[in-house]
Design a protein around this motif. Structure first.
Motif, PDB file in Angstrom:
ATOM      1  N   PHE A  59     -22.059   7.793 -24.850  1.00 36.86           N
ATOM      2  CA  PHE A  59     -22.773   8.167 -26.076  1.00 36.86           C
ATOM      3  C   PHE A  59     -21.813   8.228 -27.257  1.00 36.86           C
ATOM      4  O   PHE A  59     -22.103   7.724 -28.342  1.00 36.86           O
ATOM      5  CB  PHE A  59     -23.465   9.516 -25.878  1.00 36.86           C
ATOM      6  CG  PHE A  59     -24.083  10.057 -27.125  1.00 36.86           C
ATOM      7  CD1 PHE A  59     -25.246   9.499 -27.629  1.00 36.86           C
ATOM      8  CD2 PHE A  59     -23.516  11.120 -27.797  1.00 36.86           C
ATOM      9  CE1 PHE A  59     -25.833   9.999 -28.785  1.00 36.86           C
ATOM     10  CE2 PHE A  59     -24.081  11.628 -28.941  1.00 36.86           C
ATOM     11  CZ  PHE A  59     -25.246  11.064 -29.437  1.00 36.86           C
ATOM     12  N   TYR A  60     -20.667   8.828 -27.071  1.00 41.43           N
ATOM     13  CA  TYR A  60     -19.714   8.973 -28.165  1.00 41.43           C
ATOM     14  C   TYR A  60     -18.989   7.665 -28.498  1.00 41.43           C
ATOM     15  O   TYR A  60     -18.400   7.544 -29.570  1.00 41.43           O
ATOM     16  CB  TYR A  60     -18.708  10.085 -27.864  1.00 41.43           C
ATOM     17  CG  TYR A  60     -19.335  11.448 -27.965  1.00 41.43           C
ATOM     18  CD1 TYR A  60     -19.779  11.940 -29.183  1.00 41.43           C
ATOM     19  CD2 TYR A  60     -19.539  12.232 -26.836  1.00 41.43           C
ATOM     20  CE1 TYR A  60     -20.381  13.177 -29.293  1.00 41.43           C
ATOM     21  CE2 TYR A  60     -20.138  13.479 -26.932  1.00 41.43           C
ATOM     22  CZ  TYR A  60     -20.557  13.943 -28.166  1.00 41.43           C
ATOM     23  OH  TYR A  60     -21.163  15.162 -28.264  1.00 41.43           O
ATOM     24  N   LYS A  61     -19.025   6.678 -27.615  1.00 41.09           N
ATOM     25  CA  LYS A  61     -18.411   5.373 -27.890  1.00 41.09           C
ATOM     26  C   LYS A  61     -19.337   4.451 -28.682  1.00 41.09           C
ATOM     27  O   LYS A  61     -18.897   3.421 -29.168  1.00 41.09           O
ATOM     28  CB  LYS A  61     -17.997   4.698 -26.580  1.00 41.09           C
ATOM     29  CG  LYS A  61     -16.795   5.359 -25.933  1.00 41.09           C
ATOM     30  CD  LYS A  61     -16.409   4.652 -24.649  1.00 41.09           C
ATOM     31  CE  LYS A  61     -15.228   5.369 -23.995  1.00 41.09           C
ATOM     32  NZ  LYS A  61     -14.877   4.759 -22.716  1.00 41.09           N
ATOM     33  N   GLU A  62     -20.620   4.823 -28.801  1.00 42.05           N
ATOM     34  CA  GLU A  62     -21.556   4.011 -29.575  1.00 42.05           C
ATOM     35  C   GLU A  62     -21.155   4.014 -31.048  1.00 42.05           C
ATOM     36  O   GLU A  62     -20.589   4.975 -31.555  1.00 42.05           O
ATOM     37  CB  GLU A  62     -22.983   4.552 -29.441  1.00 42.05           C
ATOM     38  CG  GLU A  62     -23.577   4.360 -28.079  1.00 42.05           C
ATOM     39  CD  GLU A  62     -23.904   2.907 -27.784  1.00 42.05           C
ATOM     40  OE1 GLU A  62     -24.266   2.158 -28.702  1.00 42.05           O
ATOM     41  OE2 GLU A  62     -23.786   2.530 -26.599  1.00 42.05           O
ATOM     42  N   SER A  63     -21.470   2.928 -31.741  1.00 42.88           N
ATOM     43  CA  SER A  63     -21.182   2.847 -33.178  1.00 42.88           C
ATOM     44  C   SER A  63     -22.022   3.871 -33.927  1.00 42.88           C
ATOM     45  O   SER A  63     -23.116   4.230 -33.505  1.00 42.88           O
ATOM     46  CB  SER A  63     -21.517   1.457 -33.693  1.00 42.88           C
ATOM     47  OG  SER A  63     -20.780   0.485 -32.988  1.00 42.88           O
ATOM     48  N   GLU A  64     -21.509   4.310 -35.084  1.00 38.57           N
ATOM     49  CA  GLU A  64     -22.229   5.301 -35.878  1.00 38.57           C
ATOM     50  C   GLU A  64     -23.513   4.710 -36.440  1.00 38.57           C
ATOM     51  O   GLU A  64     -23.575   3.532 -36.784  1.00 38.57           O
ATOM     52  CB  GLU A  64     -21.350   5.790 -37.031  1.00 38.57           C
ATOM     53  CG  GLU A  64     -20.436   6.921 -36.628  1.00 38.57           C
ATOM     54  CD  GLU A  64     -19.771   7.559 -37.826  1.00 38.57           C
ATOM     55  OE1 GLU A  64     -20.444   7.776 -38.851  1.00 38.57           O
ATOM     56  OE2 GLU A  64     -18.574   7.806 -37.733  1.00 38.57           O
TER      57      GLU A  64
ATOM     58  N   TYR B 286     -30.882   6.503 -26.783  1.00 34.67           N
ATOM     59  CA  TYR B 286     -29.852   6.733 -25.778  1.00 34.67           C
ATOM     60  C   TYR B 286     -30.356   7.825 -24.848  1.00 34.67           C
ATOM     61  O   TYR B 286     -30.860   8.852 -25.299  1.00 34.67           O
ATOM     62  CB  TYR B 286     -28.534   7.160 -26.425  1.00 34.67           C
ATOM     63  CG  TYR B 286     -27.357   7.009 -25.504  1.00 34.67           C
ATOM     64  CD1 TYR B 286     -26.634   5.823 -25.469  1.00 34.67           C
ATOM     65  CD2 TYR B 286     -26.969   8.035 -24.658  1.00 34.67           C
ATOM     66  CE1 TYR B 286     -25.565   5.677 -24.611  1.00 34.67           C
ATOM     67  CE2 TYR B 286     -25.896   7.891 -23.802  1.00 34.67           C
ATOM     68  CZ  TYR B 286     -25.202   6.705 -23.783  1.00 34.67           C
ATOM     69  OH  TYR B 286     -24.149   6.564 -22.938  1.00 34.67           O
TER      70      TYR B 286
ATOM     71  N   LEU C 123     -29.443  10.658 -22.584  1.00 31.49           N
ATOM     72  CA  LEU C 123     -28.371  11.582 -22.201  1.00 31.49           C
ATOM     73  C   LEU C 123     -28.785  12.498 -21.056  1.00 31.49           C
ATOM     74  O   LEU C 123     -28.136  13.492 -20.793  1.00 31.49           O
ATOM     75  CB  LEU C 123     -27.967  12.448 -23.397  1.00 31.49           C
ATOM     76  CG  LEU C 123     -26.879  11.888 -24.283  1.00 31.49           C
ATOM     77  CD1 LEU C 123     -26.624  12.826 -25.453  1.00 31.49           C
ATOM     78  CD2 LEU C 123     -25.610  11.630 -23.532  1.00 31.49           C
TER      79      LEU C 123
ATOM     80  N   TYR D  39     -19.449  13.032 -16.925  1.00 28.07           N
ATOM     81  CA  TYR D  39     -18.733  12.693 -18.138  1.00 28.07           C
ATOM     82  C   TYR D  39     -19.003  11.271 -18.622  1.00 28.07           C
ATOM     83  O   TYR D  39     -18.993  11.020 -19.817  1.00 28.07           O
ATOM     84  CB  TYR D  39     -17.231  12.902 -17.940  1.00 28.07           C
ATOM     85  CG  TYR D  39     -16.888  14.316 -17.578  1.00 28.07           C
ATOM     86  CD1 TYR D  39     -17.157  15.354 -18.450  1.00 28.07           C
ATOM     87  CD2 TYR D  39     -16.328  14.623 -16.357  1.00 28.07           C
ATOM     88  CE1 TYR D  39     -16.868  16.660 -18.128  1.00 28.07           C
ATOM     89  CE2 TYR D  39     -16.029  15.920 -16.015  1.00 28.07           C
ATOM     90  CZ  TYR D  39     -16.292  16.929 -16.914  1.00 28.07           C
ATOM     91  OH  TYR D  39     -15.996  18.227 -16.587  1.00 28.07           O
TER      92      TYR D  39
ATOM     93  N   PHE E  82     -21.874  10.957 -21.171  1.00 25.32           N
ATOM     94  CA  PHE E  82     -21.588  11.506 -22.481  1.00 25.32           C
ATOM     95  C   PHE E  82     -20.486  10.736 -23.196  1.00 25.32           C
ATOM     96  O   PHE E  82     -20.514  10.600 -24.418  1.00 25.32           O
ATOM     97  CB  PHE E  82     -21.252  12.989 -22.361  1.00 25.32           C
ATOM     98  CG  PHE E  82     -22.421  13.785 -21.862  1.00 25.32           C
ATOM     99  CD1 PHE E  82     -23.440  14.131 -22.712  1.00 25.32           C
ATOM    100  CD2 PHE E  82     -22.515  14.128 -20.530  1.00 25.32           C
ATOM    101  CE1 PHE E  82     -24.538  14.833 -22.262  1.00 25.32           C
ATOM    102  CE2 PHE E  82     -23.607  14.832 -20.059  1.00 25.32           C
ATOM    103  CZ  PHE E  82     -24.620  15.182 -20.930  1.00 25.32           C
ATOM    104  N   GLN E  83     -19.527  10.204 -22.458  1.00 22.69           N
ATOM    105  CA  GLN E  83     -18.490   9.390 -23.088  1.00 22.69           C
ATOM    106  C   GLN E  83     -19.090   8.117 -23.656  1.00 22.69           C
ATOM    107  O   GLN E  83     -18.706   7.671 -24.732  1.00 22.69           O
ATOM    108  CB  GLN E  83     -17.385   9.058 -22.077  1.00 22.69           C
ATOM    109  CG  GLN E  83     -16.507  10.234 -21.760  1.00 22.69           C
ATOM    110  CD  GLN E  83     -15.476   9.918 -20.682  1.00 22.69           C
ATOM    111  OE1 GLN E  83     -15.491   8.852 -20.081  1.00 22.69           O
ATOM    112  NE2 GLN E  83     -14.579  10.846 -20.442  1.00 22.69           N
TER     113      GLN E  83
END
Length: 94
Positions: free
Chosen positions: A44-49, A80, A82, A38, A41-42
């Motif tokens: 990755f989703y915390k990166e800025s858009e 990134y 993954l 996890y 993947f967490q």
């Protein structure tokens, strides 16, 4: 008397079969049902858009082979990784 003996044997055979099947099912669980990574993947989703240009997916060969910091230093590509150890194909899809 004979019918009771046969009924007991059938019941015992059924109980042993159920216990063996349940034990084997517990031992032979596919690895992808117990797989978790996890933190990758967490992150990755915390990166800025709109900051990541390339995403690498795959098993441990991707984790070992792709170094996003080197891609950025050498070519200016923001990426990134993954990849994760023993990543099943289903995890790459999702």
């Amino acid at each position: 008397m004979l019918k009771i003996k046969i009924a007991k044997r059938i019941a015992l055979f059924t109980m042993v079969g159920i216990l063996l099947f349940g034990g084997c099912s517990f031992i032979l669980i596919p690895i992808w049902l117990d797989w978790n990574n996890y933190s990758t993947f967490q992150g990755f989703y915390k990166e800025s858009e709109n900051t990541i240009e390339t995403v690498f997916l795959g098993p441990s060969s991707i984790v070992s082979a792709i170094i996003p910091a080197e891609l950025y230093e050498d070519y200016g590509i923001c990426s990134y990784n993954l990849g994760s150890e023993m990543q099943p194909m289903l995890a790459s899809y999702y």
